[in-house]
Design a protein around this motif. Structure first.
Motif, mmCIF file in Angstrom:
data_model
loop_
_atom_site.group_PDB
_atom_site.id
_atom_site.type_symbol
_atom_site.label_atom_id
_atom_site.label_comp_id
_atom_site.label_asym_id
_atom_site.label_seq_id
_atom_site.Cartn_x
_atom_site.Cartn_y
_atom_site.Cartn_z
ATOM 1 N N TYR A 1 -2.292 -84.072 59.273
ATOM 2 C CA TYR A 1 -2.633 -83.567 57.935
ATOM 3 C C TYR A 1 -1.503 -83.797 56.937
ATOM 4 O O TYR A 1 -1.745 -83.856 55.727
ATOM 5 N N ALA A 2 -0.281 -83.941 57.425
ATOM 6 C CA ALA A 2 0.851 -84.221 56.541
ATOM 7 C C ALA A 2 0.629 -85.519 55.771
ATOM 8 O O ALA A 2 1.137 -85.678 54.654
ATOM 9 N N SER A 3 -0.141 -86.431 56.341
ATOM 10 C CA SER A 3 -0.428 -87.692 55.647
ATOM 11 C C SER A 3 -1.261 -87.446 54.397
ATOM 12 O O SER A 3 -1.165 -88.193 53.412
ATOM 13 N N ILE A 4 -2.099 -86.411 54.414
ATOM 14 C CA ILE A 4 -2.908 -86.062 53.243
ATOM 15 C C ILE A 4 -2.047 -85.370 52.201
ATOM 16 O O ILE A 4 -2.054 -85.732 51.012
ATOM 17 N N MET A 5 -1.304 -84.387 52.611
ATOM 18 C CA MET A 5 -0.502 -83.601 51.673
ATOM 19 C C MET A 5 0.584 -84.436 51.000
ATOM 20 O O MET A 5 0.882 -84.254 49.818
ATOM 21 N N LEU B 1 -14.847 -85.780 63.358
ATOM 22 C CA LEU B 1 -15.041 -85.953 61.921
ATOM 23 C C LEU B 1 -13.698 -86.106 61.213
ATOM 24 O O LEU B 1 -13.561 -86.908 60.277
ATOM 25 N N TYR B 2 -12.713 -85.337 61.640
ATOM 26 C CA TYR B 2 -11.361 -85.408 61.081
ATOM 27 C C TYR B 2 -10.783 -86.809 61.286
ATOM 28 O O TYR B 2 -10.264 -87.428 60.339
ATOM 29 N N ALA B 3 -10.889 -87.321 62.498
ATOM 30 C CA ALA B 3 -10.379 -88.663 62.798
ATOM 31 C C ALA B 3 -11.134 -89.732 62.014
ATOM 32 O O ALA B 3 -10.535 -90.685 61.497
ATOM 33 N N ALA B 4 -12.460 -89.579 61.897
ATOM 34 C CA ALA B 4 -13.269 -90.549 61.148
ATOM 35 C C ALA B 4 -12.849 -90.596 59.685
ATOM 36 O O ALA B 4 -12.763 -91.674 59.084
ATOM 37 N N GLY C 1 -13.860 -81.471 59.164
ATOM 38 C CA GLY C 1 -13.132 -81.504 60.427
ATOM 39 C C GLY C 1 -11.908 -80.614 60.441
ATOM 40 O O GLY C 1 -11.794 -79.696 61.262
ATOM 41 N N TYR C 2 -10.996 -80.863 59.517
ATOM 42 C CA TYR C 2 -9.758 -80.078 59.459
ATOM 43 C C TYR C 2 -10.055 -78.630 59.106
ATOM 44 O O TYR C 2 -9.487 -77.706 59.703
ATOM 45 N N GLY C 3 -10.969 -78.417 58.146
ATOM 46 C CA GLY C 3 -11.275 -77.058 57.713
ATOM 47 C C GLY C 3 -11.950 -76.216 58.766
ATOM 48 O O GLY C 3 -11.923 -74.985 58.684
ATOM 49 N N SER C 4 -12.559 -76.840 59.758
ATOM 50 C CA SER C 4 -13.217 -76.101 60.835
ATOM 51 C C SER C 4 -12.310 -75.881 62.033
ATOM 52 O O SER C 4 -12.336 -74.820 62.662
ATOM 53 N N VAL C 5 -11.496 -76.885 62.358
ATOM 54 C CA VAL C 5 -10.721 -76.796 63.587
ATOM 55 C C VAL C 5 -9.521 -75.863 63.456
ATOM 56 O O VAL C 5 -9.152 -75.173 64.424
#
Length: 248
Positions: A73-77, A130-133, A157-161
């Protein structure tokens, strides 16, 4: 909102806005009504600070999975804005986070119910996929539509896991240790974001952002068997046992 404020005004206005939000949150905390939990007091004399006074070791397993989740997730932020700028669609990055937020908010009531009725595995595995996709889709981003679809996939994906992993961490500890469990989980989780931003920064400097997001997608895929090995198979057995008990 932060990206919009930065584009329309300046960093100074952005920082003042964020400080104002924090102050509002601080003042709002005084309106909360929390019932205090009083654990049984021990007559043993406290001599020195121990590991158990700071951390809950039962959370380490969910923390490992959370660390890898946060690492990706650091790649997004840290890099989504710069990456979008290289693709010529920087002005649409705010839409990515809107799509991310809406998808996360919409899906959470359903995933919460799935967690309670079917067990954590029913949420964690599809969420990781879904997160990986979404991350892999970002690696080949050239249009705004691709950016938004990736935002929706990552949001789901991220918001659920993450809430699932946090719940697993809290449930793994005794009730009077729930505070230790929460702090331990987020210490490991936030370390994943910090280390991820540093390591992924080196990767982006030596390769490119497309490679960075492919690597992050692969990390999340690898996280699936890791979760199964240290958490998933145990939870699956516990859930099957509980179903059998209910049928009996």
């Amino acid at each position: 909102m932060a990206l919009s404020i930065f584009q329309m005004y300046s960093y100074k206005i952005l920082i003042i806005s964020l400080a104002t939000v924090i102050i509002i949150g601080y003042l709002s905390a005084f309106t909360l009504k929390v019932s205090e939990f009083h654990p049984q007091t021990s007559t043993a004399k406290w001599n020195r600070l121990t590991w158990q006074d700071l951390f809950e070791k039962k959370v380490i397993q969910s923390g490992i999975v959370g660390f890898l989740t946060a690492f990706a997730y650091a790649s997004i932020m840290s890099f989504i804005s710069v990456y979008a700028e290289t693709r010529g669609i920087f002005e649409y990055v705010s839409l990515f986070f809107i799509a991310f937020a809406i998808a996360m908010v919409v899906v959470r009531p359903f995933t919460g119910k799935m967690y309670d009725t079917k067990g954590p595995n029913s949420v964690v595995y599809p969420s990781f996929l879904l997160y990986a996709a979404g991350l892999i889709l970002l690696s080949n981003m050239h249009t705004v539509s691709t950016l938004l679809i990736a935002g929706i996939l990552i949001g789901i994906g991220y918001g659920s896991v993450v809430p699932c992993l946090q719940a697993l961490a809290i449930q793994s500890a005794q009730k009077h240790r729930s505070g230790h469990a929460t702090s331990t989980f987020f210490t490991i989780f936030d370390s994943g974001i910090a280390i991820g931003a540093f390591v992924l920064g080196i990767i982006s400097a030596n390769w490119n952002y497309s490679a960075l997001y492919i690597i992050c997608g692969v990390i999340i895929i690898i996280n699936i068997p890791i979760y199964w090995k240290i958490i998933g198979r145990k939870k699956n057995a516990q859930y099957n046992e509980s179903i059998c008990n209910q049928q009996d």
